[in-house]
Every structure is written in structure tokens, then in C-alpha cells.
Design an enzyme around this catalytic site. Structure first.
Site, mmCIF file in Angstrom:
data_model
loop_
_atom_site.group_PDB
_atom_site.id
_atom_site.type_symbol
_atom_site.label_atom_id
_atom_site.label_comp_id
_atom_site.label_asym_id
_atom_site.label_seq_id
_atom_site.Cartn_x
_atom_site.Cartn_y
_atom_site.Cartn_z
ATOM 1 N N HIS A 203 0.741 -1.250 -0.029
ATOM 2 C CA HIS A 203 -0.030 -0.189 -0.075
ATOM 3 C C HIS A 203 0.806 1.349 -0.100
ATOM 4 O O HIS A 203 0.581 2.323 -0.713
ATOM 5 C CB HIS A 203 -0.911 -0.008 1.178
ATOM 6 C CG HIS A 203 -0.438 0.384 2.359
ATOM 7 N ND1 HIS A 203 0.537 -0.825 3.112
ATOM 8 C CD2 HIS A 203 -0.305 1.153 3.513
ATOM 9 C CE1 HIS A 203 0.960 -0.520 4.050
ATOM 10 N NE2 HIS A 203 0.450 0.615 4.509
ATOM 11 N N ASP A 204 1.877 1.287 0.702
ATOM 12 C CA ASP A 204 2.866 2.396 0.874
ATOM 13 C C ASP A 204 4.029 2.537 -0.178
ATOM 14 O O ASP A 204 5.126 2.988 0.122
ATOM 15 C CB ASP A 204 2.981 2.960 2.289
ATOM 16 C CG ASP A 204 1.929 3.480 2.971
ATOM 17 O OD1 ASP A 204 1.274 4.292 2.221
ATOM 18 O OD2 ASP A 204 2.077 3.368 4.144
ATOM 19 N N LYS A 207 6.166 5.399 -1.229
ATOM 20 C CA LYS A 207 6.897 6.164 -0.285
ATOM 21 C C LYS A 207 8.472 5.966 -0.705
ATOM 22 O O LYS A 207 9.275 6.834 -0.065
ATOM 23 C CB LYS A 207 6.687 5.871 1.448
ATOM 24 C CG LYS A 207 5.346 6.266 1.730
ATOM 25 C CD LYS A 207 5.203 6.074 3.055
ATOM 26 C CE LYS A 207 3.894 6.514 3.538
ATOM 27 N NZ LYS A 207 3.738 6.121 5.344
ATOM 28 N N HIS A 232 2.981 9.981 -2.754
ATOM 29 C CA HIS A 232 3.060 8.591 -2.559
ATOM 30 C C HIS A 232 1.735 7.823 -2.952
ATOM 31 O O HIS A 232 2.253 6.677 -3.526
ATOM 32 C CB HIS A 232 3.365 8.215 -1.088
ATOM 33 C CG HIS A 232 2.647 7.908 -0.198
ATOM 34 N ND1 HIS A 232 1.814 8.824 0.781
ATOM 35 C CD2 HIS A 232 1.760 6.803 0.117
ATOM 36 C CE1 HIS A 232 0.986 8.049 1.408
ATOM 37 N NE2 HIS A 232 0.783 7.080 1.047
ATOM 38 N N HIS A 258 -5.863 3.934 -1.220
ATOM 39 C CA HIS A 258 -6.079 3.590 0.151
ATOM 40 C C HIS A 258 -6.112 5.027 0.856
ATOM 41 O O HIS A 258 -6.650 4.854 2.220
ATOM 42 C CB HIS A 258 -5.155 2.546 0.846
ATOM 43 C CG HIS A 258 -3.695 3.147 0.920
ATOM 44 N ND1 HIS A 258 -2.790 3.363 -0.149
ATOM 45 C CD2 HIS A 258 -2.917 3.425 2.156
ATOM 46 C CE1 HIS A 258 -1.573 3.933 0.398
ATOM 47 N NE2 HIS A 258 -1.756 4.217 1.678
ATOM 48 N N HIS A 259 -5.863 5.921 0.527
ATOM 49 C CA HIS A 259 -6.157 7.362 1.270
ATOM 50 C C HIS A 259 -7.361 8.098 0.720
ATOM 51 O O HIS A 259 -7.619 9.283 1.232
ATOM 52 C CB HIS A 259 -4.708 8.184 1.304
ATOM 53 C CG HIS A 259 -3.696 7.716 1.802
ATOM 54 N ND1 HIS A 259 -3.854 7.853 3.197
ATOM 55 C CD2 HIS A 259 -2.382 7.367 1.666
ATOM 56 C CE1 HIS A 259 -2.709 7.278 3.887
ATOM 57 N NE2 HIS A 259 -1.731 7.094 3.103
#
Length: 352
Positions: A203-204, A207, A232, A258-259
Site C-alpha cells: 500500500h505504501d 513512499k 506517494h 487507500h487514502h
């Protein structure tokens, strides 16, 4: 290979057995009771059946009707040996699955040719079935190999992102398991749950492109830094975009969305409600809960009751209501996952 002969007349049984030996060099299994023959077939699969039509306890057609329904018997060749020339009898036998007819008295040359042909047919069927099993096995190995390579890619990228992120590996594992738990509670299939479990750690991944002075900043980010940090999500989607692999496609969906927030106030695209992919709505709940309830360089861990209350208060605004209900409905399992994957304890180094 085996030949089963079923005939209530011992003289006929001996004659057919002798002819079968000469035609095939196989020692046949002889049964004068069709019921006993059916019991024998429970634990044995013949390659050819020679079957009398007229028997006192059970007709050949009655035998056929039961035999064809037994496991593994649907394709076994059957020759019915009969004096019957009744068209209706033969039509019924064909409808029940008889392969060939031989008329008594049996012509020895015709008998030999038919037995050899049907045994050759059965051999070909068996070889084809074995080949199909081999191909199925080889395809399974190939799929497993591709899946393993996909999973290796996901693991490596997640690990790379983890090295740059103050979040721990335990966080990655917890939020992935929370995600799979929510999917299960929503009634989604086991295969999709497993795919989500493997994709959620990505998910990240965006970054990787976030500068260290922002990613590792101990305090709150200023507005300019927050703009960069929020990039990101879109970058993660771009990193994973364009794959034909279902796992990477799902990971892209999660990384990019997801954000997003259920009321449309999230980023990067301001999606709302059902516009947000279900995978991303699920991961949003799992990720935020674990981030709130875990210690970070910029904040202490929230008490579990406070983190739970935050989810409830933001149901329908930040979070998908169904996902919140699913998560909180399995609260005991949430706590069990949390207890099984604690963050590592960091000890201060001894002074030199």
C-alpha cells in the site's frame, strides 16, 4: 489390465473366459452372480466387461444402469452377449451405456477382434487421461512458479518501502492480516482474501519516492511537506501500473486509493463511496487502525479503546461503513492478531 466376465451360466462363463484369454493373454475375472460382480467393482476397475443379458437375479440392463453410475466406470467398454434381437432391448442397453453387442452363439473371430479393439480403445483412453493429469500437474507447477515470482516482487518492493519508512515490518503484517479478516467478514472468497493478504503490504510502496526529510520528520508536516507526502499514493499506483498479474493489479488499486475517504475528501483523486475500490476501502480501515494504535517517531500509541472509537466516529465519512462493521464485528480476532505480531522492542545503545 483386467477383463470382467458376468454370466450366470457356468458353461458360457468358461467358454467366454477361454476366448478372452486367447484374444488378450489376460486372465479374466469370472462372476456368475451380477450382484457379486458389482461388489467386486467397488474396489476394482476392469478395463473391459463381458456381460450376459439374461440372468435370473438381475438383467444385463439392470447391471448396466448400476455399473455406469459407479465411480470410474463411465468410460469402461462393455460388450453385451445375448440371444436377444429385440430392438427395444438393444436401444435400452445403448441408452444405459453398452458399447458393443455379440450374439450367441459367439463367432470366435468376431469375439477376438472386438475384444482386442476395445482393449486398445481403453488403453488409449487411459493414456489420454494420464496425459491430461500430467499436463494439469505441469500447468499447476507453472502457475505456482509465476505466483511465487509475483510474490517475490511484492515482498521485495514492500521491504524496500519498509526500509525507508519509520513503520515496522510488524505493522505491515498486522494490517495485511486485518485486511484479510475484513474481507472474510464481508463474505468474500478465500482466494480473494489470500490475494488481498499478499497485496496489502504494497500500500505504501510510493513512499520510495518521498524525500527522507519529510518521511522521517519527527514532528508534524507543514502544508508544503504534506503535499509532497500525499504524492506517494499516486506514485505507488504508477510504480505498479500496467501489470497483467492479478496480484500486482490489486496492489496497484490499493496503493493508489487507500487514502481516499468515503465522503470524497481523500486523495489523490477525491473518490467517494463505491467509486473507491473495495480493496482500498478495506485496507484504509486496517492501515489507519494499526497506525493509530502503534507508536511512531512523531506520536505515542493510542489506547485501543480510543483507536476503536475513532473508527466508529469516522464511519461513513472517512471509512466505508460495511468495512468498519466487519472489522469491529471480529474484534476478538483483531486483538489476537495484534498480540501475535508485536512491534520489536528498541533498546538504547550503551555509551562507548
Amino acid at each position: 489390465m483386467s477383463i470382467l466376465i458376468v454370466d450366470d451360466n457356468d458353461t458360457n462363463l468358461s467358454l467366454l473366459a477361454s476366448l478372452a484369454r486367447k484374444a488378450s493373454a489376460i486372465e479374466p475375472v469370472c462372476m456368475n452372480d451380477p450382484v457379486d460382480a458389482l461388489y467386486w467393482c467397488v474396489s476394482n476397475v476392469p478395463n473391459l466387461v463381458l456381460l450376459d443379458y439374461r440372468m435370473p437375479s438381475m438383467s444385463g440392463n439392470d447391471f448396466l444402469g448400476i455399473f455406469r453410475k459407479m465411480p470410474g466406470m463411465a468410460a469402461i467398454p462393455i460388450i453385451m452377449v445375448t440371444t436377444e434381437n429385440d430392438c427395444a432391448v438393444r436401444k435400452q442397453a445403448f441408452s444405459l451405456g453398452v458399447t458393443e453387442f455379440l450374439t450367441k452363439p459367439v463367432d470366435t473371430i468376431e469375439f477376438s477382434l472386438r475384444v482386442r479393439n476395445l482393449l486398445a480403445l481403453r488403453t488409449a483412453q487411459t493414456m489420454l487421461a494420464d496425459r491430461a493429469k500430467l499436463l494439469e500437474h505441469e500447468v499447476g507447477l507453472a502457475i505456482a512458479n509465476v505466483t511465487a515470482r509475483e510474490m517475490e516482487l511484492v515482498t521485495r518492493l514492500a521491504r524496500a518501502a519498509e526500509f525507508r519508512d519509520p513503520e515496522t515490518g510488524a505493522h505491515i503484517m498486522r494490517m495485511a492480516r486485518y485486511s484479510a479478516l475484513i474481507a472474510r467478514e464481508l463474505g468474500l472468497g478465500a482466494q480473494w482474501q489470500e490475494l488481498l493478504l499478499k497485496a496489502a503490504p504494497m500500500h505504501d510502496v510510493g513512499k520510495l519516492a518521498t524525500p527522507d526529510h519529510i518521511l522521517l520528520k519527527p514532528g508534524r508536516l507543514d502544508p508544503e511537506e504534506m503535499v509532497i507526502m500525499r504524492q506517494h499514493a499516486e506514485i505507488g499506483g504508477q510504480i505498479l501500473a500496467g501489470s497483467d498479474a492479478p496480484l500486482i493489479q490489486l496492489a496497484e488499486e490499493i496503493a493508489r486509493s487507500h487514502h481516499e475517504k468515503y465522503d470524497g475528501s481523500g486523495y489523490p483523486r477525491g473518490l467517494a463511496g463505491q467509486q473507491i475500490p473495495l480493496s482500498a476501502r478495506i485496507v484504509a480501515v486496517a492501515d489507519v487502525f494499526d497506525a493509530l494504535s502503534s507508536e511512531r517517531p512523531y506520536k505515542p500509541a493510542w489506547p485501543l479503546a480510543q483507536a476503536r472509537l475513532y473508527l466508529q466516529q469516522n464511519k461513513g465519512s472517512h471509512f466505508c461503513p460495511r468495512c468498519i462493521d466487519a472489522f469491529l464485528g471480529a474484534w476478538d480476532e483483531v486483538l489476537a492478531i495484534r498480540d501475535s505480531l508485536p512491534d520489536p522492542v528498541h533498546h538504547d545503545a550503551h555509551p562507548l
